[in-house]
Design a protein around this motif. Structure first.
Motif, PDB file in Angstrom:
ATOM      1  N   ASN A  86     -57.803  56.192  -3.970  1.00 45.85           N
ATOM      2  CA  ASN A  86     -57.052  56.356  -2.812  1.00 45.85           C
ATOM      3  C   ASN A  86     -56.521  58.005  -2.927  1.00 45.85           C
ATOM      4  OD1 ASN A  86     -55.132  56.864  -0.833  1.00 45.85           O
ATOM      5  ND2 ASN A  86     -53.187  55.725  -1.232  1.00 45.85           N
ATOM      6  N   SER A  88     -55.214  59.524  -0.908  1.00 48.63           N
ATOM      7  CA  SER A  88     -54.197  60.643   0.007  1.00 48.63           C
ATOM      8  C   SER A  88     -53.082  60.679  -0.911  1.00 48.63           C
ATOM      9  CB  SER A  88     -54.133  60.186   1.437  1.00 48.63           C
ATOM     10  OG  SER A  88     -53.510  60.866   2.013  1.00 48.63           O
ATOM     11  N   ASN A  91     -49.836  59.453   1.486  1.00 46.17           N
ATOM     12  CA  ASN A  91     -50.248  57.978   2.488  1.00 46.17           C
ATOM     13  C   ASN A  91     -50.222  56.419   1.043  1.00 46.17           C
ATOM     14  OD1 ASN A  91     -50.300  55.970   4.065  1.00 46.17           O
ATOM     15  ND2 ASN A  91     -52.927  57.063   4.332  1.00 46.17           N
ATOM     16  N   GLN A  92     -49.506  56.476   0.544  1.00 42.63           N
ATOM     17  CA  GLN A  92     -49.133  55.629  -0.441  1.00 42.63           C
ATOM     18  C   GLN A  92     -48.566  54.567  -0.244  1.00 42.63           C
ATOM     19  OE1 GLN A  92     -50.863  55.682  -3.827  1.00 42.63           O
ATOM     20  NE2 GLN A  92     -51.063  57.411  -4.568  1.00 42.63           N
ATOM     21  N   TRP A  95     -50.875  51.774   1.448  1.00 45.86           N
ATOM     22  CA  TRP A  95     -51.754  51.522   1.441  1.00 45.86           C
ATOM     23  C   TRP A  95     -52.862  50.244   0.887  1.00 45.86           C
ATOM     24  CZ3 TRP A  95     -55.031  52.108  -3.532  1.00 45.86           C
ATOM     25  CH2 TRP A  95     -56.829  52.509  -3.393  1.00 45.86           C
ATOM     26  N   LYS A  98     -53.004  47.392   3.695  1.00 47.86           N
ATOM     27  CA  LYS A  98     -54.208  48.469   4.184  1.00 47.86           C
ATOM     28  C   LYS A  98     -55.974  47.389   4.290  1.00 47.86           C
ATOM     29  CE  LYS A  98     -52.065  52.179   6.492  1.00 47.86           C
ATOM     30  NZ  LYS A  98     -51.698  53.796   5.992  1.00 47.86           N
ATOM     31  N   ASN A 118     -52.861  54.829  -7.898  1.00 46.83           N
ATOM     32  CA  ASN A 118     -53.521  55.355  -6.341  1.00 46.83           C
ATOM     33  C   ASN A 118     -54.442  54.697  -6.654  1.00 46.83           C
ATOM     34  OD1 ASN A 118     -55.121  57.226  -7.959  1.00 46.83           O
ATOM     35  ND2 ASN A 118     -55.832  58.621  -6.590  1.00 46.83           N
ATOM     36  N   LEU A 141     -60.697  54.060   3.846  1.00 49.49           N
ATOM     37  CA  LEU A 141     -59.645  54.448   3.563  1.00 49.49           C
ATOM     38  C   LEU A 141     -59.365  54.960   1.994  1.00 49.49           C
ATOM     39  CD1 LEU A 141     -58.157  50.367   4.362  1.00 49.49           C
ATOM     40  CD2 LEU A 141     -57.725  52.580   5.354  1.00 49.49           C
ATOM     41  N   GLY A 142     -60.517  55.020   1.160  1.00 54.90           N
ATOM     42  CA  GLY A 142     -60.684  55.684   0.265  1.00 54.90           C
ATOM     43  C   GLY A 142     -61.625  55.455   0.107  1.00 54.90           C
TER      44      GLY A 142
END
Length: 219
Positions: A86, A88, A91-92, A95, A98, A118, A141-142
């Motif tokens: 991740n 961000s 923005n955990q 996640w 998503k 993360n 998203l990552g």
């Protein structure tokens, strides 16, 4: 090496259903699920490589008293392994949900999800088309920090026995792979009396053979 795994005389429906869903080739996963739900209906499964043989495995509701409990069967299959980070820290929340939603949208089934801090490790079936479907979406998203192909091995115990015996099997399995220089990426013993192992794909066949010879065959 002409070693061939031994044929089991008895297995429970529960164990067959679990292993069929994780790669066992002898029984179709859908058929195994139907059989598990049909009480008092037994099945005979013939040898995968010698279907005309008179030998078979009886799949039953419960093991007969003459059949000892222990590690009985092993399943394996190649998997794509994606390690996603991740990017961000703000923005955990949600996640992982998503990530799974993206994969579900592409109609790709996930076999294993393992998350730490993360990062998230996801295993999907080894299929280039499926992999390409989800790679681009996941990158939104990552960061995909690792993409590899691994062997996912599951050893299942059949019957009830002492937890110390189960722990001994787990130690013996890891010890055997270590002695034979098989790299183990991840290992776990679950409450459902299963041993799961992740190894590089190139070691998968050798790992399964070693486990059959030293752990499964002794149960």
């Amino acid at each position: 090496d002409d070693y061939q795994p031994s044929l089991r005389e008895f297995l429970t429906k529960r164990t067959v259903a679990r292993l069929a869903a994780t790669g066992m080739k002898a029984v179709n996963a859908v058929a195994a699920d139907i059989l598990e739900k049909a009480s008092n209906v037994d099945a005979l499964v013939r040898h995968t490589f010698h279907p005309r043989s008179t030998r078979f495995t009886a799949v039953l509701d419960r093991l007969p008293s003459s059949a000892p409990a222990g590690l009985k069967v092993i399943a394996h299959k190649a998997q794509h392994r994606l390690l996603i980070q991740n990017t961000s820290q703000l923005n955990q929340t949600g996640w992982i949900a998503k990530l799974l939603d993206v994969i579900a949208t592409e109609q790709v089934s996930v076999n294993v999800v393992d998350s730490t801090d993360n990062t998230c490790t996801i295993l999907v079936d080894k299929d280039p088309n499926k992999l390409e479907k989800i790679k681009h979406a996941l990158q939104l998203l990552g960061n995909i920090t690792e993409l590899s192909t691994v062997g996912w091995i599951t050893c299942a115990e059949d019957g009830n026995r002492d937890i110390d015996d189960s722990n001994s099997d787990f130690q013996r399995a890891l010890g055997e792979l270590y002695r034979n220089r098989v790299k183990v990426i991840r290992s776990a013993a679950t409450a459902g009396r299963e041993i799961t192992l992740m190894v590089p794909e190139k070691y998968m066949v050798h790992a399964v053979r070693y486990l059959h010879q030293t752990v499964i065959s002794r149960s």
